[in-house]
Each structure stands twice: as C-alpha cells, then as structure tokens.
Write an enzyme that holds these catalytic residues in place. Structure first.
Site, PDB file in Angstrom:
ATOM      1  CB  THR A 139      -0.970  -0.018   1.198  1.00 55.84           C
ATOM      2  OG1 THR A 139      -0.247  -0.310   2.397  1.00 55.84           O
ATOM      3  CG2 THR A 139      -2.043  -1.073   1.004  1.00 55.84           C
ATOM      4  CG  ASN A 155      -1.196   8.218   7.756  1.00 63.27           C
ATOM      5  OD1 ASN A 155      -1.889   7.244   7.526  1.00 63.27           O
ATOM      6  ND2 ASN A 155       0.084   8.124   8.071  1.00 63.27           N
ATOM      7  CB  THR A 194       1.479  -5.709  13.112  1.00 65.24           C
ATOM      8  OG1 THR A 194       2.468  -6.717  13.278  1.00 65.24           O
ATOM      9  CG2 THR A 194       1.145  -5.128  14.460  1.00 65.24           C
TER      10      THR A 194
END
Length: 410
Positions: A156, A405, A193
């Site tokens: 990603t 982000n 994770t």
C-alpha cells in the site's frame, strides 16, 4: 539451540511446491502497481493463522476463519488484494467469499481451501468485477519465479516489497521457510500487524504449526509498532505442504525447536523490514531490554519505549534525549526496580552510555549525534534484575508521516 540457517531467494516460493503471481487488475489506477496476488501449493497444506485484535475485523478475516474451521486447518491457496480493505461493508463477506470462489474455480479446488485477505482503504465497497475479470490471468501466470510480483501486489504505502526465506536441515532433509509481508502504517501491537504470508515445505501437524506461529508472533510482529494504530485487516498465515518429506513434526522436541528457530528468523527479518519502512520513516529503531525478571516484563518495557511518540520524535531529530526513554520505561505496566536501569544508544558508528542506575551520566553530545545520524538505531536497556530479554522494533516519527496520512484516500 543453534541451527545453521542459510538465506535463500524466492520469498513465498522458496519452499518446494509453491507458486505465486501478482498483477494489476484495476483496483489501483496506477497500472505500474500490482493490486491482486495469488499463492498456490501443489499439495494440500496444514495451515495456521493469527489475526488482528481490533474489534472491527475485515470481512476477509471472518471468511478465512470460517474456511480454516471447515477444513480442519487445511488450505491450498491464498488470494489477496490491495487498495481496498473490504472492511465495514454490508456486502463484505459476500465479496470476500466471491474472491475465494473465483480463485478456487481456476485452481480446481474447493473454495474453503482458499485463504483470503485485503488491505487498503476502510469503508469503501470492494468492486468484484476487476478481480473476476483478471483471476484467470492471475492463475495462469502462477510460477515460482513470480514471487516478487505477488509481494508487490500487497503493497500500500510501502516503499519496497518485503520478502525473505531461509533453508535448514530437519530430519536429514533440506527444508525451507519463506515469506512476504506488507505494512507501513496502522501498525501497532498486539497481533496481528500488517499482512504476512509464510510458506514452508516442512511436514508438521496443525497443532504444532499453530503453536510455533503464536509463540513467534509474540516476540516479533507483536513487538512492532509504527504509529499506535492497530489495523482491522491484520493477519499472518502460514501454509506447510510437507514436500520436504521429513518425519512429520507432531510434538515438541528437537525438530520442533529447529522449525521454530527457522520461523523466528523469517518473521524477525520481516518485522525489521516493516519497521524500517514505516510511513515517512528515516530510521529503524530496535529496543532491546535485557536483565529482566521474565520475558513478559522485557517485552512490555521494550514495546513501551518503541511506542513513545516523544522518543520517536527525538530519534528523528537525532537528539539523545534519554529522559524520554526513562519516561517510557517508567510508565510500562510491569513490576521492576527503576533505580537499577542502564541505557545505551548505539548504531554502526558506536555505542554511548547515557544512563546508569536511572541517572544521567556525562557523555559527548557530538558523539551521540554521530551515532544517531545513522538509519538504524539500537536502544539497549539493562534492568539488572534477571536473565530474560526481548526486542521491539519501530521507526522515528517524521513530518512525512502526517503528509502520507493526510491524503491517504487520494
């Protein structure tokens, strides 16, 4: 015990009998980035998995759990997409099951023999059409040489694909464990994770492979923290097809310990890769807590330091502000005598003592700056209160983390 491990190429295809492939099916508008991957075993595999502890779980996790329960922890394939997490959608499980149905039809197996995973944006419906239209091409391109294409497809915000594999001898047979992982943000203990897929040609029972995976996850992936967010889709799965033809590992003993050490080597290496590639990261941080009364205490303290935003910022600024380390040790939820704690900072440029018996010591700020300029920093804590030790991994906190982000959905 010490077992000779040899680093080998091939990632998830390094072990005998495994093939993989990856391609761009259109979920990612950047055609240079793969977004759909398939892993396949020639023979039926014993399987095990560990999942996120987030109460919100992606639909692929729910479907994978059902499949492993239905087959008695057996599987033959993994299908995974990036760009869309298929989470918090009313039709999520239906879409995840359709991915398995599509893969199974091409591979000539049952749908519940397929493990499914997704990663990407949460809360957006997963369009099944691009997957449906490309799964035949994906399956026809399966090859041991295409492990890199598969590793690329699960990325990603990762800046590079993460693969590793080791070979070793078990019961006189050459065996291999290999894996691939993705993860750059939304990474925080406890398990899982990121997305992690591991394969091996070792013959091992479902009970023993689950035991080994859970034990090693505790001291690797569960000791990794990038930003304090535990994702909804995190999973690590392992497939073991037995093609090394060793005497099956069905109980604890020397063979189990050998396999366990190989699995640790693979998962630890992937954990460090994930830490180094944290979103916006410029430094990989490894905290070792030794001299602890027990391993759980060592883990708690090492993780407490790695999770500290203030400490992570100090490492970005190459500032030997060791008080932030003591602060994070001090609020760790464990019983120990803080007054015996020593702390050193280290890198390839050397080691410097910054704290003895929970108090500062004179040190050269210039030398400390030189040490912290490196891209791999080691924080060594000695409690002087026992023989146990543990490590935790993370990265610094940079301006780029916020930038990444701030516009993640775009």
């Amino acid at each position: 015990m010490n077992v000779t491990m040899k680093q080998v190429e091939g990632g998830v295809c390094a072990a005998a009998g495994f093939s993989a492939n990856g391609l761009n099916c259109g979920l990612n508008p950047d055609r240079n980035k793969n977004d759909l991957a398939l892993i396949w075993s020639e023979k039926e595999c014993t399987a095990a998995a560990v999942y996120t502890t987030n109460k919100v779980k992606g639909a692929p996790i729910l479907v994978t759990k059902k499949h492993l329960a239905a087959t008695g922890n057996k599987a033959r394939a993994v299908i995974v997409n990036s760009k869309n997490a298929n989470t918090c959608n009313a039709d999520g499980e239906e879409k995840a099951q359709m991915m398995c149905d599509l893969a199974a039809a091409e591979l000539g197996i049952k749908a519940d023999e397929v493990i499914v995973a997704s990663t990407g944006v949460i809360g957006q419906k997963l369009p099944i059409e691009p997957i449906r239209d490309h799964v035949q091409e994906l399956a026809r391109g399966l090859s041991p040489q295409n492990h890199g294409k598969a590793a690329n497809a699960i990325m990603t915000t990762d800046t590079y694909a993460k693969e590793t594999a080791v070979s070793f001898t078990l019961d006189g047979k050459t065996c291999t464990v290999g894996g691939m992982a993705k993860g750059s943000g939304m990474i925080h203990p406890n398990m899982a994770t990121t997305l992690n897929f591991v394969t091996t040609d070792v013959a091992i029972s479902s009970e023993m492979i689950q035991k080994a995976l859970s034990e090693i996850v505790k001291v690797t992936y569960n000791c990794l923290s990038i930003d304090g967010d535990t994702s909804t889709n995190d999973m690590v799965s392992i497939l073991a097809n037995g093609m090394a033809e060793n005497t099956p590992v069905t109980a604890e003993g020397e063979d189990y310990d050998t396999f366990r050490q190989a699995l640790y080597q693979v998962l630890m290496t992937l954990t460090k890769m994930l830490a180094k590639d944290g979103e916006g990261a410029s430094k990989m941080l490894e905290c070792t807590c030794s001299g602890a009364p027990d391993q759980d205490t060592a883990i708690i303290i090492a993780k407490s330091v790695i999770r500290s935003p203030l400490f992570k910022c100090a490492m970005f600024g190459e500032d030997a502000n060791w008080g932030r380390i003591l602060c994070a040790i001090g609020y760790a939820d464990a019983e120990f005598d803080i007054n015996k704690v020593d702390v050193d900072l280290a890198s390839s440029k050397g080691t410097i003592a910054v704290c003895r018996n929970a108090a500062g010591v004179d040190f050269s700020e210039e030398k400390a700056k030189e040490i912290l300029e490196e891209d791999e920093i080691y924080i060594n804590i000695d409690l002087h209160q026992g023989e146990a030790s543990a490590k935790a991994w993370g990265c610094d906190l940079t301006y780029d983390y916020v930038k990444i982000n701030g516009d993640y959905r775009s």
